[in-house]
Write a protein that holds these residues in place. Structure first.
Motif, mmCIF file in Angstrom:
data_model
loop_
_atom_site.group_PDB
_atom_site.id
_atom_site.type_symbol
_atom_site.label_atom_id
_atom_site.label_comp_id
_atom_site.label_asym_id
_atom_site.label_seq_id
_atom_site.Cartn_x
_atom_site.Cartn_y
_atom_site.Cartn_z
ATOM 1 N N LEU A 102 37.089 36.680 45.920
ATOM 2 C CA LEU A 102 37.122 36.463 44.644
ATOM 3 C C LEU A 102 38.425 36.312 44.115
ATOM 4 N N GLN A 103 39.373 37.214 44.441
ATOM 5 C CA GLN A 103 40.650 37.174 43.923
ATOM 6 C C GLN A 103 41.170 35.753 44.201
ATOM 7 N N ARG A 104 40.936 34.975 45.070
ATOM 8 C CA ARG A 104 41.694 33.802 45.455
ATOM 9 C C ARG A 104 41.119 32.765 44.137
ATOM 10 N N ALA A 105 40.160 32.879 43.513
ATOM 11 C CA ALA A 105 39.793 31.903 42.453
ATOM 12 C C ALA A 105 39.848 32.646 41.159
ATOM 13 N N HIS A 106 39.943 33.769 40.758
ATOM 14 C CA HIS A 106 39.613 34.521 39.642
ATOM 15 C C HIS A 106 40.705 35.609 39.210
ATOM 16 N N SER A 107 40.743 35.778 38.129
ATOM 17 C CA SER A 107 41.582 36.756 37.490
ATOM 18 C C SER A 107 41.129 38.509 37.880
ATOM 19 N N PRO A 108 41.977 39.075 37.847
ATOM 20 C CA PRO A 108 41.450 40.616 38.242
ATOM 21 C C PRO A 108 40.483 41.084 37.300
ATOM 22 N N ASP A 109 40.385 40.794 36.117
ATOM 23 C CA ASP A 109 39.326 41.399 35.427
ATOM 24 C C ASP A 109 38.092 40.822 35.614
ATOM 25 N N THR A 110 38.283 39.321 35.826
ATOM 26 C CA THR A 110 36.943 38.641 36.182
ATOM 27 C C THR A 110 36.365 39.012 37.450
ATOM 28 N N VAL A 111 37.435 39.034 38.293
ATOM 29 C CA VAL A 111 36.717 39.759 39.858
ATOM 30 C C VAL A 111 36.222 40.942 39.601
ATOM 31 N N ALA A 112 36.577 41.972 38.875
ATOM 32 C CA ALA A 112 36.140 43.355 38.634
ATOM 33 C C ALA A 112 34.677 43.143 37.907
ATOM 34 N N THR A 113 34.433 42.334 37.147
ATOM 35 C CA THR A 113 33.367 42.004 36.433
ATOM 36 C C THR A 113 32.268 41.389 37.294
ATOM 37 N N ILE A 114 32.490 40.489 38.095
ATOM 38 C CA ILE A 114 31.524 39.958 39.107
ATOM 39 C C ILE A 114 31.195 40.899 40.148
ATOM 40 N N LEU A 115 32.117 41.527 40.553
ATOM 41 C CA LEU A 115 31.996 42.581 41.729
ATOM 42 C C LEU A 115 30.998 43.504 41.134
ATOM 43 N N ARG A 116 31.248 44.190 40.023
ATOM 44 C CA ARG A 116 30.358 45.111 39.221
ATOM 45 C C ARG A 116 28.984 44.829 39.252
ATOM 46 N N GLU A 117 28.880 43.526 38.444
ATOM 47 C CA GLU A 117 27.256 43.152 38.001
ATOM 48 C C GLU A 117 26.623 42.086 39.097
ATOM 49 N N ARG A 118 27.391 41.712 39.882
ATOM 50 C CA ARG A 118 26.596 40.898 40.780
ATOM 51 C C ARG A 118 26.616 41.364 42.473
#
Length: 248
Positions: A30-46
């Motif tokens: 995910l870090q290849r396509a999103h910012s660190p905040d977005t990566v943390a949110t997607i990783l936590r919720e999904r």
């Protein structure tokens, strides 16, 4: 549930648990396509907080096991009865078996003369002539009755047709199909007359009355076969409106 990389010890070939990173495998992708905040949110919720749905191992307490077994037995018995029931014949099988064909020995004019007398009584009843008081009918009152009437047993005569050889053909109707009248002539011959572009004439005699001198002339009707191109059961419920026929 988390996943982690495991490195192999070059000496023993076994995974080195001490050097296993804590980073999730999806996080690096995910870090290849999103910012660190977005990566943390997607990783936590999904990924980390995603519920794991498991199939229940026990039956629903609201379902009665005995009723369920009884319902399944009834469905099996119903399916068995349906499989044992003979299937109706197809149109091709009916034609092959000649179900609707009239045998040669039954193509006799004398056989259908009583049917014609019954048909005359039937027509007098639907036209209101059975009581003997009424001596005429009009097109507005009798038109719909004639269109919806059954013509099995009628003595019809072809008075007009595009095929000149059919003019003058006369016989009792033994089969009223969608596009034809099958008639038996006085010569004991079965003739198939198309309805299209053909004019038919038939008579409805009055009932003989005792003590009355003279014989009243029968009522004479002419019908256009093109307007009768329907099966007899379908024609009984059909509403027909008068209109101009361009073929006349």
């Amino acid at each position: 549930m988390t996943y982690s990389h495991r490195t192999l010890d070059h000496v023993s070939g076994m995974p080195d648990m001490a050097t296993a990173p804590n980073e999730h495998i999806a996080e690096s992708i995910l870090q290849r396509a999103h910012s660190p905040d977005t990566v943390a949110t997607i990783l936590r919720e999904r990924v980390k907080q995603r519920p794991l749905l498991l199939r229940p191992t026990s039956p629903d307490p609201g379902i009665n096991a005995r009723s369920k077994r009884q319902y399944e037995r009834l469905q099996k018995a119903k399916a068995k009865r349906k499989s044992n029931k003979p299937k109706p014949l197809s149109a091709k099988q009916k034609r092959a078996l000649c179900i609707y064909d009239i045998p040669k020995e039954q193509q006799k004019y004398a056989i259908y003369e009583p049917v014609h007398r019954m048909w005359c009584t039937y027509m007098r009843e639907i036209l209101g002539l059975s009581d003997g008081k009424r001596a005429w009918v009009d097109a507005n009152g009798a038109g719909q009755m004639l269109v919806s009437a059954d013509y099995h047993g009628a003595l019809v005569e072809v008075t007009r047709s595009r095929c000149v050889s059919r003019v003058g053909l006369k016989g009792i109707v033994v089969k009223d199909t969608k596009y034809t009248f099958e008639v038996v002539t006085e010569r004991n011959e079965l003739k198939i007359v198309p309805k299209e572009h053909t004019l038919f004439r038939f008579e409805v005699p009055f009932e003989q009355e005792d003590g009355v001198e003279g014989v009243r002339k029968p009522l004479v009707f002419e019908i256009h076969g093109s307007q009768f191109e329907n099966r007899a059961p379908d024609r009984a419920n059909k509403k027909v409106k008068p209109h101009f026929d361009p073929d006349l």
